[in-house]
Scaffold this motif. Structure first.
Motif, PDB file in Angstrom:
ATOM      1  N   ALA A 132      -1.169 -13.155  -9.070  1.00  0.00           N
ATOM      2  CA  ALA A 132      -0.999 -12.537 -10.000  1.00  0.00           C
ATOM      3  C   ALA A 132      -2.032 -11.390 -10.170  1.00  0.00           C
ATOM      4  O   ALA A 132      -1.781 -10.330 -10.561  1.00  0.00           O
ATOM      5  N   LYS A 133      -3.445 -11.602  -9.828  1.00  0.00           N
ATOM      6  CA  LYS A 133      -4.726 -10.866  -9.982  1.00  0.00           C
ATOM      7  C   LYS A 133      -4.221  -9.843  -8.994  1.00  0.00           C
ATOM      8  O   LYS A 133      -4.514  -8.377  -9.458  1.00  0.00           O
ATOM      9  N   ALA A 134      -3.923  -9.831  -7.611  1.00  0.00           N
ATOM     10  CA  ALA A 134      -3.553  -8.764  -6.901  1.00  0.00           C
ATOM     11  C   ALA A 134      -2.624  -7.988  -7.269  1.00  0.00           C
ATOM     12  O   ALA A 134      -2.574  -6.777  -7.175  1.00  0.00           O
ATOM     13  N   MET A 135      -1.245  -8.666  -7.966  1.00  0.00           N
ATOM     14  CA  MET A 135      -0.325  -7.683  -8.441  1.00  0.00           C
ATOM     15  C   MET A 135      -0.766  -6.964  -9.628  1.00  0.00           C
ATOM     16  O   MET A 135      -0.647  -5.726  -9.785  1.00  0.00           O
ATOM     17  N   SER A 136      -1.510  -7.380 -10.294  1.00  0.00           N
ATOM     18  CA  SER A 136      -1.864  -6.667 -11.666  1.00  0.00           C
ATOM     19  C   SER A 136      -2.712  -5.452 -11.545  1.00  0.00           C
ATOM     20  O   SER A 136      -2.791  -4.378 -11.783  1.00  0.00           O
ATOM     21  N   ALA A 137      -3.785  -5.853 -10.307  1.00  0.00           N
ATOM     22  CA  ALA A 137      -4.735  -4.741 -10.000  1.00  0.00           C
ATOM     23  C   ALA A 137      -4.151  -3.640  -9.444  1.00  0.00           C
ATOM     24  O   ALA A 137      -4.757  -2.510  -9.917  1.00  0.00           O
ATOM     25  N   THR A 138      -3.042  -3.922  -8.700  1.00  0.00           N
ATOM     26  CA  THR A 138      -2.476  -2.765  -7.995  1.00  0.00           C
ATOM     27  C   THR A 138      -1.610  -2.076  -8.860  1.00  0.00           C
ATOM     28  O   THR A 138      -1.635  -0.819  -8.676  1.00  0.00           O
ATOM     29  N   ILE A 139      -0.898  -2.780 -10.013  1.00  0.00           N
ATOM     30  CA  ILE A 139      -0.391  -2.017 -10.808  1.00  0.00           C
ATOM     31  C   ILE A 139      -1.084  -0.945 -11.471  1.00  0.00           C
ATOM     32  O   ILE A 139      -0.781   0.184 -11.861  1.00  0.00           O
ATOM     33  N   GLU A 140      -2.370  -1.490 -12.152  1.00  0.00           N
ATOM     34  CA  GLU A 140      -3.450  -0.751 -12.851  1.00  0.00           C
ATOM     35  C   GLU A 140      -3.891   0.705 -11.879  1.00  0.00           C
ATOM     36  O   GLU A 140      -3.980   1.395 -12.787  1.00  0.00           O
ATOM     37  N   ARG A 141      -4.113   0.258 -10.829  1.00  0.00           N
ATOM     38  CA  ARG A 141      -4.668   1.572  -9.917  1.00  0.00           C
ATOM     39  C   ARG A 141      -3.388   2.685  -9.863  1.00  0.00           C
ATOM     40  O   ARG A 141      -3.868   3.873  -9.876  1.00  0.00           O
ATOM     41  N   VAL A 142      -2.288   2.403  -9.797  1.00  0.00           N
ATOM     42  CA  VAL A 142      -1.294   3.572  -9.557  1.00  0.00           C
ATOM     43  C   VAL A 142      -0.263   4.040 -10.825  1.00  0.00           C
ATOM     44  O   VAL A 142       0.050   4.955 -10.836  1.00  0.00           O
ATOM     45  N   ALA A 143      -0.257   3.271 -12.030  1.00  0.00           N
ATOM     46  CA  ALA A 143       0.667   3.326 -13.078  1.00  0.00           C
ATOM     47  C   ALA A 143       0.471   4.702 -13.563  1.00  0.00           C
ATOM     48  O   ALA A 143       1.520   5.210 -14.090  1.00  0.00           O
ATOM     49  N   LEU A 159       7.181   2.732  -6.426  1.00  0.00           N
ATOM     50  CA  LEU A 159       7.696   2.079  -5.444  1.00  0.00           C
ATOM     51  C   LEU A 159       7.067   1.075  -4.736  1.00  0.00           C
ATOM     52  O   LEU A 159       5.693   1.106  -4.324  1.00  0.00           O
ATOM     53  N   VAL A 160       7.600  -0.318  -4.901  1.00  0.00           N
ATOM     54  CA  VAL A 160       6.971  -1.568  -4.615  1.00  0.00           C
ATOM     55  C   VAL A 160       7.414  -2.028  -3.188  1.00  0.00           C
ATOM     56  O   VAL A 160       8.453  -2.212  -2.994  1.00  0.00           O
ATOM     57  N   LEU A 167       0.799  -6.052  -0.028  1.00  0.00           N
ATOM     58  CA  LEU A 167       1.690  -5.413  -1.102  1.00  0.00           C
ATOM     59  C   LEU A 167       1.238  -3.800  -0.992  1.00  0.00           C
ATOM     60  O   LEU A 167      -0.137  -3.666  -0.915  1.00  0.00           O
ATOM     61  N   ARG A 168       2.156  -2.904  -1.217  1.00  0.00           N
ATOM     62  CA  ARG A 168       2.061  -1.546  -1.393  1.00  0.00           C
ATOM     63  C   ARG A 168       2.677  -0.937  -2.490  1.00  0.00           C
ATOM     64  O   ARG A 168       3.812  -1.233  -2.810  1.00  0.00           O
ATOM     65  N   MET A 169       1.994  -0.292  -3.359  1.00  0.00           N
ATOM     66  CA  MET A 169       2.756   0.470  -4.475  1.00  0.00           C
ATOM     67  C   MET A 169       2.174   1.966  -4.385  1.00  0.00           C
ATOM     68  O   MET A 169       1.139   2.564  -4.226  1.00  0.00           O
ATOM     69  N   LYS A 180      -1.539   2.674  -3.239  1.00  0.00           N
ATOM     70  CA  LYS A 180      -2.559   1.388  -3.307  1.00  0.00           C
ATOM     71  C   LYS A 180      -1.998   0.337  -2.272  1.00  0.00           C
ATOM     72  O   LYS A 180      -0.839  -0.232  -2.625  1.00  0.00           O
ATOM     73  N   GLU A 181      -2.751  -0.030  -1.079  1.00  0.00           N
ATOM     74  CA  GLU A 181      -2.391  -0.987  -0.443  1.00  0.00           C
ATOM     75  C   GLU A 181      -3.294  -2.322  -0.512  1.00  0.00           C
ATOM     76  O   GLU A 181      -4.538  -2.111  -0.511  1.00  0.00           O
ATOM     77  N   THR A 182      -2.570  -3.486  -0.896  1.00  0.00           N
ATOM     78  CA  THR A 182      -3.405  -4.783  -1.081  1.00  0.00           C
ATOM     79  C   THR A 182      -3.061  -5.596  -0.010  1.00  0.00           C
ATOM     80  O   THR A 182      -1.925  -6.094   0.134  1.00  0.00           O
ATOM     81  N   PRO A 183      -4.074  -5.872   0.766  1.00  0.00           N
ATOM     82  CA  PRO A 183      -3.680  -7.142   1.626  1.00  0.00           C
ATOM     83  C   PRO A 183      -3.690  -8.514   1.045  1.00  0.00           C
ATOM     84  O   PRO A 183      -4.340  -8.658   0.004  1.00  0.00           O
TER      85      PRO A 183
END
Length: 372
Positions: A132-143, A159-160, A167-169, A180-183
């Motif tokens: 959840a932490k990685a998901m939320s952080a990635t959303i915050e960076r690109v939204a 685009l998820v 994970l890439r958004m 944002k690319e999150t390993p």
């Protein structure tokens, strides 16, 4: 239907669920929360047809049933009650529900449950699970880069993409682009790619934080996506249409590459932007060893500030939308920033200097044509 439960528990759930209820529209049922008894629990569902939220809590069920009640009105009533418990009792003959706590009693007219749309069920065992932490952080960076222009719906989404690498958004409103690319650690996972409304992902981030979820489950079904975070389920339609090939938008090479303190540049941008009013651009003039940021609004005033940078070559002046530039600086989240430029009419790139601990991030921003 007749049930009773803890007032604070019901209020806490409804405050979240009600965010999915419609605030305007021609279908009154969409402004309500559906209450349905399931064994010794009551299930709560709300939707505005774009996103839906579902949850449940323990209740003492004396008589099973289903009712649809105005979402925000019920929240206000529960918030005003002082008792520890609350009861809901349906009178089918009068289409009313009696809501009571201690000595206070409210009688609410029910909404037409037949008009409430069918909502996808919960997450199944085949769902992809992500931190959840990685998901939320990635959303915050690109939204912030997602469009709010409903006439171009494909750009209002993010685009998820998920695969074995992580994970890439990607989000763009055609004026800026965030990637944002999150390993991710762990075993192999099922791959998918979907254009999800930015609003749905931002709501998911809020729900994950409010429920204290450590993991988020994701299931893509035909034209819908379903997320699970602890006791909450969020579902959303997927956006039709072809998302832009963002890789084609990225220049192959840049003429200038310089490093600067992100905090220092961000402070100057925020300060000088005070006088970038009425759509006035923020000007950045790069000269040997320095960059001067300036803004001017006719009949208001002007401002400028110079900071040192490792710039060499011929002078270059470029303009940016001040808010878009500030959004990019806020999203990089690194002490030192790399700024890449080509020419006054070509896009600029912002990225962290060196590798980020939480994966790669880049922010491409289109320039504003400057009047001499």
């Amino acid at each position: 239907m007749k049930l009773s439960c803890e007032r604070q528990s019901l209020l806490s759930e409804l405050q979240v669920i009600a965010r999915a209820a419609a605030t305007r529209g021609a279908i009154p049922a969409l402004s309500g929360v559906r209450h349905a008894t399931v064994d010794s629990r009551v299930e709560l569902v709300a939707t505005d047809t774009e996103i839906a939220l579902r949850s449940s809590l323990e209740a003492e069920v004396e008589r099973p049933g289903v009712v649809l009640l105005p979402a925000r009105l019920l929240v206000d009533i529960l918030r005003a009650f002082e008792g520890d418990s609350v009861s809901l009792e349906q009178n089918a003959e009068t289409n009313e529900v009696i809501v009571s706590s201690q000595r206070a009693t409210f009688s609410l007219r029910t909404l037409l449950a037949d008009d409430f749309p069918r909502i996808p069920e919960g997450i199944d065992d085949g769902a992809v699970e992500l931190p959840a932490k990685a998901m939320s952080a990635t959303i915050e960076r690109v939204a912030k880069a997602a469009s709010r222009d409903e006439t171009r719906p494909v750009l209002t989404g993010i685009l998820v993409s998920v695969d074995d690498q992580g994970l890439r958004m990607v989000a763009t409103d055609s004026y800026r682009l965030s990637v944002k690319e999150t390993p991710l650690d762990g075993d192999s996972r099922e791959s998918f790619e979907a254009n999800v409304p930015a609003r749905a992902l931002q709501e998911l981030s809020r729900v994950a934080a409010e429920t204290g979820a450590e993991a988020v489950k994701i299931a893509v079904r035909d034209n819908q996506v379903v997320f699970g975070a602890e006791r909450m389920t969020l579902s959303s339609r997927l956006i039709d249409g072809q998302f832009p090939n963002y890789r084609q938008l990225l220049p192959d090479a840049y003429e200038h590459e310089l490093r600067v303190s992100r905090e220092e540049l961000s402070s100057v941008v925020r300060r000088i932007s005070i006088l970038a009013q009425r759509t006035a651009p923020l000007r950045l003039r790069f000269e040997a060893g320095q960059v001067t940021l300036s803004a001017q609004t006719p009949d208001v005033g002007e401002a400028s500030e110079t900071i040192p940078v490792n710039y060499t070559g011929e002078a270059l002046e470029i303009g940016f939308n001040p808010q878009f530039l500030q959004d990019g600086l806020d999203s990089v989240q690194a002490d030192e920033l790399v700024v890449k430029l080509i020419s006054p009419l070509r896009p600029g790139l912002l990225e962290a200097a060196g590798d980020e601990d939480e994966g790669k991030f880049l922010y491409l921003i289109m320039p504003v044509r400057l009047n001499v």
